[in-house]
Design a protein around this motif. Sequence first.
Motif, mmCIF file in Angstrom:
data_model
loop_
_atom_site.group_PDB
_atom_site.id
_atom_site.type_symbol
_atom_site.label_atom_id
_atom_site.label_comp_id
_atom_site.label_asym_id
_atom_site.label_seq_id
_atom_site.Cartn_x
_atom_site.Cartn_y
_atom_site.Cartn_z
ATOM 1 N N ALA A 1 0.835 -1.209 0.000
ATOM 2 C CA ALA A 1 0.000 0.000 0.000
ATOM 3 C C ALA A 1 0.866 1.253 0.000
ATOM 4 O O ALA A 1 0.576 2.224 -0.705
ATOM 5 C CB ALA A 1 -0.927 -0.014 1.217
ATOM 6 N N ALA A 2 1.949 1.246 0.767
ATOM 7 C CA ALA A 2 2.858 2.398 0.796
ATOM 8 C C ALA A 2 3.519 2.612 -0.554
ATOM 9 O O ALA A 2 3.653 3.750 -1.024
ATOM 10 C CB ALA A 2 3.913 2.203 1.879
ATOM 11 N N GLY B 1 2.270 1.696 -3.462
ATOM 12 C CA GLY B 1 1.220 2.204 -4.356
ATOM 13 C C GLY B 1 0.955 3.682 -4.140
ATOM 14 O O GLY B 1 0.816 4.451 -5.091
ATOM 15 N N LEU B 2 0.913 4.108 -2.884
ATOM 16 C CA LEU B 2 0.699 5.523 -2.594
ATOM 17 C C LEU B 2 1.873 6.376 -3.067
ATOM 18 O O LEU B 2 1.682 7.491 -3.559
ATOM 19 C CB LEU B 2 0.456 5.723 -1.102
ATOM 20 N N VAL C 1 1.411 6.851 -6.725
ATOM 21 C CA VAL C 1 0.345 7.824 -6.975
ATOM 22 C C VAL C 1 0.875 9.246 -6.784
ATOM 23 O O VAL C 1 0.595 10.137 -7.580
ATOM 24 C CB VAL C 1 -0.872 7.554 -6.054
ATOM 25 N N ILE C 2 1.668 9.448 -5.740
ATOM 26 C CA ILE C 2 2.258 10.768 -5.509
ATOM 27 C C ILE C 2 3.148 11.163 -6.680
ATOM 28 O O ILE C 2 3.124 12.304 -7.148
ATOM 29 C CB ILE C 2 3.039 10.772 -4.175
#
Length: 75
Positions: free
Chosen positions: A19-20, A22-23, A26-27
């Motif tokens: 999840a980290a 993926g985030l 996205v950033i």
Amino acid sequence: MPAVAVVTLVIATVIIAAAALGLARVIGHLKAVTDTLDAVIGGVRAVADRTSTVPTVVPSVNASLKPVRDFCETI
């Protein structure tokens, strides 16, 4: 610590890490989009500046050319 607890912690760590990651991606994408939009906005402003309306000098130019227009209408 029981083996089930260790497996649970490992799985939770993997999920949180995914999840980290993926985030973070996205950033990165949002940063790229922001840079592109800034460039587009700059281009639009440049086009708007170069294609602005005719200044307020036009009425005085028309007034100066009125004698020429009147002469041309008599011909």
